[in-house]
Design a protein around this motif. Sequence first.
Motif, PDB file in Angstrom:
ATOM      1  N   GLN A 148     -38.591  34.822  53.374  1.00  0.00           N
ATOM      2  CA  GLN A 148     -39.128  33.967  52.315  1.00  0.00           C
ATOM      3  C   GLN A 148     -40.207  33.044  52.887  1.00  0.00           C
ATOM      4  OE1 GLN A 148     -35.782  31.961  50.490  1.00  0.00           O
ATOM      5  NE2 GLN A 148     -35.114  33.820  49.448  1.00  0.00           N
ATOM      6  N   PHE A 149     -41.286  32.902  52.138  1.00  0.00           N
ATOM      7  CA  PHE A 149     -42.407  32.056  52.537  1.00  0.00           C
ATOM      8  C   PHE A 149     -42.564  30.869  51.583  1.00  0.00           C
ATOM      9  CE2 PHE A 149     -43.707  36.375  53.841  1.00  0.00           C
ATOM     10  CZ  PHE A 149     -43.977  36.163  55.186  1.00  0.00           C
ATOM     11  N   VAL A 150     -43.201  29.817  52.081  1.00  0.00           N
ATOM     12  CA  VAL A 150     -43.763  28.764  51.239  1.00  0.00           C
ATOM     13  C   VAL A 150     -45.274  28.971  51.279  1.00  0.00           C
ATOM     14  CG1 VAL A 150     -44.154  26.291  50.963  1.00  0.00           C
ATOM     15  CG2 VAL A 150     -41.889  27.126  51.607  1.00  0.00           C
ATOM     16  N   THR A 270     -28.572  22.709  57.251  1.00  0.00           N
ATOM     17  CA  THR A 270     -29.980  22.406  57.532  1.00  0.00           C
ATOM     18  C   THR A 270     -30.889  23.483  56.962  1.00  0.00           C
ATOM     19  OG1 THR A 270     -29.345  21.256  59.567  1.00  0.00           O
ATOM     20  CG2 THR A 270     -31.643  21.929  59.364  1.00  0.00           C
ATOM     21  N   PHE A 271     -30.480  24.738  57.143  1.00  0.00           N
ATOM     22  CA  PHE A 271     -31.260  25.859  56.619  1.00  0.00           C
ATOM     23  C   PHE A 271     -31.417  25.740  55.107  1.00  0.00           C
ATOM     24  CE2 PHE A 271     -31.962  30.062  54.948  1.00  0.00           C
ATOM     25  CZ  PHE A 271     -32.771  30.701  55.874  1.00  0.00           C
ATOM     26  N   ALA A 272     -30.320  25.459  54.414  1.00  0.00           N
ATOM     27  CA  ALA A 272     -30.351  25.372  52.952  1.00  0.00           C
ATOM     28  C   ALA A 272     -31.214  24.209  52.478  1.00  0.00           C
ATOM     29  CB  ALA A 272     -28.936  25.240  52.412  1.00  0.00           C
ATOM     30  N   LYS A 273     -31.144  23.079  53.172  1.00  0.00           N
ATOM     31  CA  LYS A 273     -31.975  21.929  52.802  1.00  0.00           C
ATOM     32  C   LYS A 273     -33.446  22.281  52.936  1.00  0.00           C
ATOM     33  CE  LYS A 273     -33.264  17.241  54.126  1.00  0.00           C
ATOM     34  NZ  LYS A 273     -34.703  17.659  54.259  1.00  0.00           N
ATOM     35  N   ASN A 274     -33.805  22.908  54.058  1.00  0.00           N
ATOM     36  CA  ASN A 274     -35.204  23.303  54.253  1.00  0.00           C
ATOM     37  C   ASN A 274     -35.656  24.280  53.177  1.00  0.00           C
ATOM     38  OD1 ASN A 274     -35.041  21.768  56.559  1.00  0.00           O
ATOM     39  ND2 ASN A 274     -35.048  23.496  57.982  1.00  0.00           N
ATOM     40  N   ASN A 275     -34.753  25.190  52.803  1.00  0.00           N
ATOM     41  CA  ASN A 275     -35.076  26.174  51.788  1.00  0.00           C
ATOM     42  C   ASN A 275     -35.287  25.514  50.435  1.00  0.00           C
ATOM     43  OD1 ASN A 275     -34.034  28.253  49.567  1.00  0.00           O
ATOM     44  ND2 ASN A 275     -34.813  29.438  51.310  1.00  0.00           N
ATOM     45  N   ALA A 276     -34.411  24.574  50.101  1.00  0.00           N
ATOM     46  CA  ALA A 276     -34.461  23.945  48.778  1.00  0.00           C
ATOM     47  C   ALA A 276     -35.680  23.054  48.598  1.00  0.00           C
ATOM     48  CB  ALA A 276     -33.187  23.145  48.535  1.00  0.00           C
ATOM     49  N   ASP A 277     -36.087  22.378  49.684  1.00  0.00           N
ATOM     50  CA  ASP A 277     -37.237  21.477  49.529  1.00  0.00           C
ATOM     51  C   ASP A 277     -38.539  22.077  50.058  1.00  0.00           C
ATOM     52  OD1 ASP A 277     -37.150  21.158  52.318  1.00  0.00           O
ATOM     53  OD2 ASP A 277     -36.034  19.277  52.203  1.00  0.00           O
ATOM     54  N   GLY A 278     -38.483  23.330  50.527  1.00  0.00           N
ATOM     55  CA  GLY A 278     -39.690  24.009  50.973  1.00  0.00           C
ATOM     56  C   GLY A 278     -40.313  23.404  52.211  1.00  0.00           C
ATOM     57  N   SER A 279     -39.490  22.797  53.065  1.00  0.00           N
ATOM     58  CA  SER A 279     -40.035  22.064  54.213  1.00  0.00           C
ATOM     59  C   SER A 279     -40.140  22.911  55.474  1.00  0.00           C
ATOM     60  CB  SER A 279     -39.161  20.836  54.496  1.00  0.00           C
ATOM     61  OG  SER A 279     -37.834  21.210  54.823  1.00  0.00           O
ATOM     62  N   TYR A 280     -39.749  24.189  55.419  1.00  0.00           N
ATOM     63  CA  TYR A 280     -39.829  24.983  56.639  1.00  0.00           C
ATOM     64  C   TYR A 280     -41.285  25.345  56.934  1.00  0.00           C
ATOM     65  CZ  TYR A 280     -39.188  28.720  53.080  1.00  0.00           C
ATOM     66  OH  TYR A 280     -39.254  29.512  51.974  1.00  0.00           O
ATOM     67  N   PRO A 281     -41.676  25.291  58.208  1.00  0.00           N
ATOM     68  CA  PRO A 281     -43.099  25.409  58.576  1.00  0.00           C
ATOM     69  C   PRO A 281     -43.636  26.824  58.697  1.00  0.00           C
ATOM     70  CG  PRO A 281     -41.795  24.964  60.529  1.00  0.00           C
ATOM     71  CD  PRO A 281     -40.827  24.961  59.369  1.00  0.00           C
ATOM     72  N   GLU A 300     -37.574  33.067  40.374  1.00  0.00           N
ATOM     73  CA  GLU A 300     -38.306  32.049  41.139  1.00  0.00           C
ATOM     74  C   GLU A 300     -39.804  32.308  41.175  1.00  0.00           C
ATOM     75  OE1 GLU A 300     -36.431  34.569  44.579  1.00  0.00           O
ATOM     76  OE2 GLU A 300     -35.993  34.143  42.482  1.00  0.00           O
ATOM     77  N   PHE A 301     -40.233  33.522  40.782  1.00  0.00           N
ATOM     78  CA  PHE A 301     -41.652  33.849  40.803  1.00  0.00           C
ATOM     79  C   PHE A 301     -42.339  33.492  39.482  1.00  0.00           C
ATOM     80  CE2 PHE A 301     -39.429  37.000  43.510  1.00  0.00           C
ATOM     81  CZ  PHE A 301     -39.876  36.534  44.738  1.00  0.00           C
ATOM     82  N   HIS A 302     -41.589  32.910  38.564  1.00  0.00           N
ATOM     83  CA  HIS A 302     -42.163  32.468  37.290  1.00  0.00           C
ATOM     84  C   HIS A 302     -42.585  31.004  37.415  1.00  0.00           C
ATOM     85  CE1 HIS A 302     -42.685  31.482  33.073  1.00  0.00           C
ATOM     86  NE2 HIS A 302     -42.604  32.772  32.780  1.00  0.00           N
ATOM     87  N   PRO A 303     -43.798  30.639  37.005  1.00  0.00           N
ATOM     88  CA  PRO A 303     -44.313  29.280  37.233  1.00  0.00           C
ATOM     89  C   PRO A 303     -43.574  28.172  36.491  1.00  0.00           C
ATOM     90  CG  PRO A 303     -45.822  30.564  35.875  1.00  0.00           C
ATOM     91  CD  PRO A 303     -44.811  31.523  36.397  1.00  0.00           C
ATOM     92  N   THR A 305     -40.262  27.818  36.507  1.00  0.00           N
ATOM     93  CA  THR A 305     -38.994  27.504  37.159  1.00  0.00           C
ATOM     94  C   THR A 305     -39.231  26.442  38.236  1.00  0.00           C
ATOM     95  OG1 THR A 305     -39.325  29.374  38.662  1.00  0.00           O
ATOM     96  CG2 THR A 305     -37.924  29.741  36.738  1.00  0.00           C
ATOM     97  N   PRO A 306     -38.297  25.514  38.416  1.00  0.00           N
ATOM     98  CA  PRO A 306     -38.507  24.411  39.368  1.00  0.00           C
ATOM     99  C   PRO A 306     -38.798  24.870  40.798  1.00  0.00           C
ATOM    100  CG  PRO A 306     -36.655  23.921  37.929  1.00  0.00           C
ATOM    101  CD  PRO A 306     -37.049  25.344  37.644  1.00  0.00           C
ATOM    102  N   ILE A 307     -38.131  25.918  41.267  1.00  0.00           N
ATOM    103  CA  ILE A 307     -38.330  26.344  42.652  1.00  0.00           C
ATOM    104  C   ILE A 307     -39.727  26.905  42.869  1.00  0.00           C
ATOM    105  CG2 ILE A 307     -37.496  28.725  42.384  1.00  0.00           C
ATOM    106  CD1 ILE A 307     -36.785  26.280  45.315  1.00  0.00           C
ATOM    107  N   PHE A 308     -40.363  27.389  41.806  1.00  0.00           N
ATOM    108  CA  PHE A 308     -41.738  27.883  41.930  1.00  0.00           C
ATOM    109  C   PHE A 308     -42.654  26.760  42.404  1.00  0.00           C
ATOM    110  CE2 PHE A 308     -46.030  28.811  40.573  1.00  0.00           C
ATOM    111  CZ  PHE A 308     -46.183  30.164  40.777  1.00  0.00           C
ATOM    112  N   ALA A 309     -42.468  25.570  41.841  1.00  0.00           N
ATOM    113  CA  ALA A 309     -43.291  24.431  42.242  1.00  0.00           C
ATOM    114  C   ALA A 309     -43.079  24.093  43.712  1.00  0.00           C
ATOM    115  CB  ALA A 309     -42.966  23.223  41.363  1.00  0.00           C
TER     116      ALA A 309
END
Length: 391
Positions: A148-150, A270-281, A300-303, A305-309
Motif C-alpha cells: 500500500q502506498f500514500v 504502530t503499523f496500524a497507526k501509520n496506516n490509518a493516518d498515512g504517515s508512513y514514508p 478506499e479508491f473512491h474520493p 471515502t475518508p481514507i481516500f483523503a
Amino acid sequence: MMAARSPPKTSSGASRRRPIRRRPVSRRSTQPRSPFAWQRYTPVTPRGIYDKINVLTQGIGTGPYKLVEFVPNDRVVYTRNPDFWNKDLPYLDEITLKVLPDEQARVAALRSAAIDGATFTADVAKTMANDRNLTVLKGLYAAHKEIQFVLKDPKNPWSNVKVRQAINHAINRQDIIDKVFGGDASYSSIIPPGYGDWPLPEADLKGNYLKYDVDKAKGLLQEAGFGSGFEMELQSINPPRYITQAAEVVSEHLKAVGIKANVVPLEIGTFAKNNADGSYPGAQLTARGMRGDPNGYVTEFHPKTPIFATWFEGGFLNEELTKTLDDALLTPDQAKRKALYTRAQQILLTEFPHIPLVQDMKYQVVRSRLKNMYVSYTDFNTGLRESWVEA
C-alpha cells in the motif's frame, strides 16, 4: 482448551438444524457514500453501553459464546451463550483462547495436549502431519497480501504511475509463494481468490496484470526518469513473521531493478497507526481481511471515502473508476455488478495505487479429539460453532 459437549442427533444420526427467520434490515445515511466500518463489520449495541462497561474487557453480543474473562497477553475465556438464536449450537460449553505468540511454544503445547488446536505457518504445520494424535487442516482464507502506498506527495517516485507499474512487474510472486508460503499460495487480485467469481482469473494475473518482467520494469523506471533507481522504506507487520519475510523477498526483487527498499518491521499497533493516518514514508506490506461485499475491497479508491483523503487526495484520481464504483453500488443486478467490479480491478491493476501480491493458505493443527473443525474463509474461526470434543 475446551469443555466437551456432544452434538445433538436426530433419529437418523444427523445433527439438528433450525430454520432461519430472515427479516430485512435497513440503514439510513445522511452521506452520499458513508463507509459502514470499512464495509466490513460493525457492532450494533444498546444505547449508552460504552458509558456502562469497559468495551475492551467486557464483551456483549448475540453470538454463540459469551465473554467470561479477558487477561491481556494471556487468555480469553468464553462460555456457551444459552440465548444464541440456534439453540442446538454451539456444542462446546467453554473455550479458552490462549495467547502463545511463539510458534514453537504452540507446537509444544499442542503435542503435550495443553491446548486442542492452533494456527501455524505451512512449514511448521507439515512437520506434524504424521502425528496420529493430530489433524492438519488447511484452507484458503480472505487475507491477501499487498503493498500500500500514500500518493499525496508528487515528489515521491512512487507517485508516478510508471514507477508503481515497474515495482509491480519487478516482483516475482511465485518466488514469494515458494520462499515464504511453502509453495502453497495463489496470485491475488484486488479482490482475493476464493471470493466467489468476483476476482480476476489467475491466468490473467500471471500472464498480464501481475506478470514478472524485470526488463519491462527497468524500461518503465527509465521512462519515469528513475533509471538509476531510488531508495524507499517498506514497513511490515511483525509478528506475524511471514509478513516481514514477504517484505524481505520483495526487497530483493526490487534491488534487481535499482530500487533499495529498506524493510522496517513494526509491531501491529504502530503499523496500524501509520496506516490509518498515512504517515508512513514509503510503502507498507500488509494483509487485507474479509469483506462482506466486493465493494469492501475497493471502497478506499473512491474520493468520497475518508481514507481516500488520507492516502490519495491530490495524487491519485481516476474518474472512470469513480463512476464504475458508483454504478456498481447503485445496481442490484449481480451480472452487471460483476462486470463493473471486473472493470474496477482492471483499472486498479493498471494504475496500482496498491499492489496486490498473493493469497496464502491458512494452516491449523488440532488434536484428534476435536471434531468438525475447519479453516474458515472469513478467518473468524467459525468452525468453533459446530465443532466438539470427544473424550
